[in-house]
Design a protein around this motif. Structure first.
Motif, PDB file in Angstrom:
ATOM      1  N   UNK B 500       9.203 -13.521  10.845  1.00  0.00           N
ATOM      2  CA  UNK B 500      10.065 -12.325  10.664  1.00  0.00           C
ATOM      3  C   UNK B 500       8.484 -12.112   9.598  1.00  0.00           C
ATOM      4  N   UNK B 501       9.932 -10.234   9.226  1.00  0.00           N
ATOM      5  CA  UNK B 501       8.884  -9.930   7.887  1.00  0.00           C
ATOM      6  C   UNK B 501       9.333 -10.434   6.563  1.00  0.00           C
ATOM      7  N   UNK B 502       9.495 -12.253   6.252  1.00  0.00           N
ATOM      8  CA  UNK B 502      10.096 -13.021   5.484  1.00  0.00           C
ATOM      9  C   UNK B 502       8.910 -12.827   4.386  1.00  0.00           C
ATOM     10  N   UNK B 503       7.471 -12.427   4.345  1.00  0.00           N
ATOM     11  CA  UNK B 503       6.255 -12.570   3.065  1.00  0.00           C
ATOM     12  C   UNK B 503       6.803 -11.679   2.069  1.00  0.00           C
ATOM     13  N   UNK B 510      -2.778 -19.592   1.626  1.00  0.00           N
ATOM     14  CA  UNK B 510      -3.683 -18.971   1.379  1.00  0.00           C
ATOM     15  C   UNK B 510      -4.446 -19.470   0.839  1.00  0.00           C
ATOM     16  N   UNK B 511      -4.081 -19.985  -0.864  1.00  0.00           N
ATOM     17  CA  UNK B 511      -4.465 -21.055  -1.724  1.00  0.00           C
ATOM     18  C   UNK B 511      -4.444 -22.224  -0.801  1.00  0.00           C
ATOM     19  N   UNK B 520      -1.623 -15.720   4.374  1.00  0.00           N
ATOM     20  CA  UNK B 520      -1.208 -14.862   3.330  1.00  0.00           C
ATOM     21  C   UNK B 520      -1.463 -13.479   4.515  1.00  0.00           C
ATOM     22  N   UNK B 521      -2.644 -12.867   5.098  1.00  0.00           N
ATOM     23  CA  UNK B 521      -3.119 -11.968   6.239  1.00  0.00           C
ATOM     24  C   UNK B 521      -2.278 -11.932   6.940  1.00  0.00           C
ATOM     25  N   UNK B 522      -1.858 -13.053   8.059  1.00  0.00           N
ATOM     26  CA  UNK B 522      -1.069 -12.992   9.179  1.00  0.00           C
ATOM     27  C   UNK B 522      -0.195 -12.672   8.409  1.00  0.00           C
ATOM     28  N   UNK B 523       0.606 -14.234   7.132  1.00  0.00           N
ATOM     29  CA  UNK B 523       1.761 -14.078   7.328  1.00  0.00           C
ATOM     30  C   UNK B 523       2.228 -12.790   6.783  1.00  0.00           C
ATOM     31  N   UNK B 524       1.972 -11.851   6.056  1.00  0.00           N
ATOM     32  CA  UNK B 524       2.723 -10.768   6.040  1.00  0.00           C
ATOM     33  C   UNK B 524       2.674  -9.231   6.526  1.00  0.00           C
ATOM     34  N   UNK B 525       1.848 -10.089   7.779  1.00  0.00           N
ATOM     35  CA  UNK B 525       2.565  -8.806   9.120  1.00  0.00           C
ATOM     36  C   UNK B 525       3.210  -9.264   9.780  1.00  0.00           C
TER      37      UNK B 525
END
Lengths: 432, 560
Positions: B500-503, B510-511, B520-525
């Motif tokens: 979902x949008x839990x990021x 990423x690190x 992160x670039x995918x997770x946050x979207x």
């Protein structure tokens, strides 16, 4: 059109990034904290050596240039709403067509004697983190006040540097103001097992004691006990940061008042994120929701309004997440700290593995309402779907397997949960 | 950069440390014992001085480590084998059976100490990687990388320098291979010991993570059994790399059953082909050959379809095994920028092209003017040519079928890759015997072995662990990874699901991605995704503080 966004936290930055996808207008992001948008929630990992500060910056630095979003690090001194310009600390004047206020929060103060001593501090901004780095040098004992999320994070941070931590919690259990007793005591029991962390429940700090050089010596509780410490972290929550619009015609209460389109009382001025206070919050929801997810949604929502046409902000289904040391917490739907008359609950827990599931459903219709998950990962979208479709609790528990999100090879607990549920029904003879 | 205070003892002690290290490195080359002793003593005095100046720091370390004392003890015991190894490397003769015994025994004890009951699960110490001098791409990491470089250079080209260490493992070699130890046995042994030791440490660190536990156990098992014991035992039973009664060498093939072409680029080389049909090695050698073909052509695509390339890269592969265990401390150093992703895509596919062309050249030149009978098939240049063309054309057809599911640009890349290989195949078939593409095929093979096999995968791949992260080779160079990556990206159920949008965009995923994927670039979207380079180590999901990520095999609906 020039859109000026004040504050580059998650609300402001999301608004800017999403607006760029929809419009070609000029966008300026103003912040006095750090020029690039970073993840505030990740600051604790920087202190613990798990990340470097640059890793918390969410986008690569040339992202902003590529997307022609100008970043400005400066302090704001004045906003002129009538003629639509702002004045910066250095006297520079910036005109705007639309203004988005995303100033975020400031930490609440204890408002007791001695809060000025060296070693007393809050944890909110990057500057606070730098201060903590200075303050925690040669510290053996620290006290953290406030039984909330930032408090427990600060405890973990300080423990990682080998500091003995005393954690002062006003309530009976940790985070009891939000979590129901079962969940809060469960987390509390977990926290008790952490070495070098000392929990002090039902304790209120009454006085901060320092020496003549202005250094912190310790605190005194309401009961009169003295605790010595060299560092005092005050994490008793946040309140909207509205210092920059004090004494203006903008209507405020605790935060900046906004309607369902996130518009303030003045045309072309919007407020989003922690600083915004909804005039008409949805049922069972707060007017100020100072969490990451709400701020992000508000940012995305206001970007649509800015690019046109007007877009209504919906609070949607409440969701939140947290982590207490290694214990993960997730919730979908609102599990209140005390049950309503209409509500019924079902709790499954495994003390050994530190896992807990807390379901809330309606008494009569057995409609599933909300879930808290501790030590377990759950699928947000699946539970949201069930809430929207008004699925019964039995259906939810029958299909629980679909909603678990733990890594592959993890033990499937869904059958166990269902078995317990049917057992309870059988014994209480409740017709469900 | 840290500021140096010229007056402090710390500064001088650091100079002493650097001096000692350079003496040691120098003495590694000239093999002078007295020089290395001088180096060691300078280093030691440097460390003593350093600790005098930073007494408070040292004290605080011991204070912090109060709950971790057992870990410290394990570290100290674990440094004994390091010492024996290092002294042997410097030219001291510490290779009697007693030293071998101490070597193995102290490793064993060090592992056992990790499992003693502890109050905390090394919670903070293991996490603070950016405070660790060796894990932070600092000066010390460069020193470590240089040591790796020297070891690899000596291993490939100057094995004499490693003689003493090889002798240390002689008892083991005699026992399982029935042969004296050489530098390759030494390499295999310390490689395996490394994977076992750090693998167990890794499991201890992530003991509550079931996926990590099973994955690492599989890696350890695969390294010990498939990569180490099976080939060694084959040699012990004279089924590989052995001599006949007249002391004539019967040839060698890589007997590791999971070392598939194209990672094992020697699979189709002339010497290996001869070894597969060698009478004394039967039926194992020929079965190995057929297994290898099936593994590459059938099993790899099938497994990759069902679970993604992780079944190989982070569950079985030796290179992956080293990266996941020994290299675990360096995983955060991989470059996450968009630029490095671009470079990665170009380089890794180029290596795949290179290995295909090289193999074609080697195969065709080997079979030119020759009829080789394998059981009852007679193989010559034309049959090889036809079968390779058939496979390639089938692949074109296959990718055309996939085209409906993938993006256009990648489809063009794939078809371009295959057509280029086909083109080279035609040139090779219709040109002369040994000189298939202007240059000799043996030259092509040698340069591949030197550039990719030795320098890229060995010296740079492992040597740069402390600077560029643990999966440098797997990410930029491995042809097997690029072959499976194509399937993973376009024809696989594997994906990283975003919850979902839990990021909260914290950046841990990423690190700690060793493949440099900006998770992160995918997770946050809130976008679930599959990247061809993902080896499925599951670290992003493990470090995520909000339970946002999960590796999954799902039936995907057609997306375009």
């Amino acid at each position: 059109m020039h859109v000026l966004i004040i504050g580059n936290g998650v609300a402001g930055a999301s608004a800017a990034v999403e607006l760029r996808k929809k419009s070609n207008c000029t966008i300026t992001l103003l912040s006095d904290e750090h020029p690039y948008f970073f993840s505030r929630t990740a600051l604790m990992y920087v202190y613990m050596g798990q990340l470097l500060f640059e890793h918390t910056e969410v986008f690569e630095r040339d992202f902003w240039k590529k997307n022609t979003i100008s970043l400005l690090q400066a302090q704001l001194t004045q906003i002129n709403f009538k003629e639509q310009f702002i004045i910066l600390h250095n006297g520079e004047k910036i005109n705007y067509d639309k203004l988005v206020l995303a100033t975020g929060s400031i930490p609440k103060k204890l408002n007791i004697d001695g809060e000025h001593f060296k070693g007393v501090q809050y944890l909110y901004s990057k500057q606070d983190l730098d201060k903590l780095e200075q303050n925690s040098k040669n510290v053996k004992e620290a006290i953290v006040v406030g039984g909330g999320l930032i408090g427990v994070e600060l405890c973990e941070m300080l423990l990682s540097r080998g500091i003995e931590v005393h954690f002062f919690i006003k309530e009976k259990y940790f985070w009891n103001s939000v979590l129901p007793d079962t969940d809060a005591s469960f987390v509390q029991n977990y926290l008790k097992q952490i070495p070098r962390l000392h929990l002090h429940n039902n304790q209120v700090v009454n006085e901060i004691i320092g020496d003549e050089n202005g250094n912190l010596k310790g605190i005194k509780t309401k009961k009169g006990d003295f605790f010595s410490c060299q560092l005092l972290g005050v994490c008793i929550g946040v309140e909207p940061n509205i210092s920059c619009i004090k004494n203006t015609e903008l209507k405020t209460n605790r935060g900046i008042l906004v309607n369902e389109f996130l518009e303030t009382s003045i045309d072309n001025v919007y407020a989003i994120g922690d600083c915004a206070e909804l005039i008409f919050p949805e049922k069972n929801r707060k007017s100020i929701e100072a969490i990451w997810y709400s701020a992000k949604n508000m940012g995305i929502c206001v970007s649509s309004t800015l690019a046109g046409p007007k877009n209504m902000y919906e609070q949607g289904i409440w969701t939140n997440s947290a982590k207490f040391f290694e214990l993960e917490f997730q919730c979908v739907g609102l599990v209140k700290s005390t049950l309503d008359d209409m509500e019924n609950e079902f709790v499954w827990k495994n003390e050994k593995k530190n896992q807990l599931l807390h379901f809330i459903f309606e008494k009569d219709s057995t409609k599933f309402l909300a879930v808290n998950a501790i030590g377990l990962r759950i699928r947000q979208k699946t539970f949201e779907k069930w809430i929207k479709e008004e699925t019964t609790i039995i259906e939810v528990l029958k299909n629980l397997r679909l909603a678990l999100f733990d890594s592959e090879f993890s033990k499937d607990i869904s059958k166990e949960v269902f078995r317990l549920f049917s057992k309870i029904i059988f014994h209480t003879n409740e017709a469900i | 950069m840290r500021q140096f205070n010229f007056k402090s003892i710390k500064f001088y002690s650091k100079i002493l440390i650097y001096l000692g290290i350079s003496f040691l490195i120098y003495s590694l080359f000239i093999k002078n014992k007295s020089l290395s002793l001088i180096g060691l003593s300078i280093l030691f005095s440097g460390f003593v001085l350093y600790s005098i100046d930073s007494k408070e720091q040292i004290k605080s370390i011991f204070q912090i480590s109060n709950p971790f004392k057992i870990n410290l003890l394990s570290f100290l015991v674990g440094s004994i084998p390091f010492g024996i190894f290092f002294l042997n490397w410097l030219g001291f003769s510490l290779y009697s059976f007693l030293y071998f015994f101490i070597f193995i025994f102290s490793i064993f004890i060090s592992i056992l100490l990790l499992f003693l009951p502890q109050k905390t699960n090394l919670l903070y110490q293991e996490k603070a990687v950016f405070f660790h001098p060796l894990k932070n791409a600092s000066f010390y990491s460069i020193v470590l990388a240089v040591l790796f470089f020297i070891f690899y250079i000596q291993l490939y080209w100057y094995p004499d320098y490693l003689k003493n260490i090889s002798l240390l493992f002689n008892p083991l070699s005699q026992w399982i291979r029935n042969k004296p130890a050489d530098q390759w046995f030494l390499y295999g042994t310390i490689y395996t010991i490394g994977i076992v030791y750090w693998g167990i440490k890794f499991i201890q660190k992530h003991k509550h993570q079931v996926y990590q536990k099973w994955r690492t156990l599989s890696l350890i098992f695969s390294q010990v059994v498939f990569a180490y014991f099976i080939p060694s035992i084959m040699e012990a039973f004279s089924l590989n790399s052995s001599l006949d009664q007249n002391d004539v060498y019967l040839g060698y093939f890589n007997a590791n059953p999971i070392n598939s072409w194209p990672l094992n680029y020697d699979f189709f080389s002339g010497s290996h082909l001869e070894a597969y049909v060698q009478k004394t090695y039967q039926p194992y050698a020929l079965s190995y050959f057929i297994w290898g073909l099936v593994l590459f052509l059938v099993l790899t695509p099938v497994f990759t379809y069902f679970v993604g390339k992780r079944w190989y890269c982070s569950w079985l592969c030796s290179c992956g095994g080293l990266a996941e265990t020994v290299g675990d401390s360096f995983r955060h150093l991989s470059d996450k920028t968009f630029k490095s992703w671009k470079i990665e895509r170009i380089v890794i596919h180029t290596v795949l092209l290179f290995v295909s062309i090289m193999t074609i050249a080697v195969l065709l030149s080997y079979f030119s003017g020759k009829n080789v009978t394998i059981v009852y098939w007679t193989v010559n240049k034309t049959t090889v040519f036809i079968s390779i063309s058939l496979i390639l054309i089938l692949m074109v057809y296959f990718f055309y079928f996939l085209y409906k599911k993938s993006t256009r640009s990648i489809f063009i890349l794939m078809i371009g890759l295959i057509i280029t290989i086909l083109l080279f195949l035609f040139i090779a078939y219709f040109s002369g015997n040994s000189q298939v593409f202007i240059v000799k095929s043996s030259f092509l093979k040698k340069s591949y072995g030197f550039l990719i096999g030795a320098i890229f995968s060995g010296i740079l791949g492992v040597g740069l662990y402390p600077i560029l992260g643990s999966r440098f080779w797997c990410r930029f160079g491995c042809p097997m990874a690029s072959y499976m990556g194509i399937f993973q990206r376009f024809f696989s159920r594997f994906q990283i699901t975003v919850n979902g949008n839990q990021c909260i965009s914290c950046g841990n995923c990423s690190v700690y991605c060793e493949q440099g994927i900006d998770v992160r670039s995918y997770a946050q979207q809130g976008l679930s995704f599959t990247r061809s380079s993902c080896v499925g180590c599951g670290m992003c999901a493990t470090v995520c503080p909000r339970g946002v990520l999960k590796l999954e095999n799902v039936r995907k609906k057609e997306t375009k």
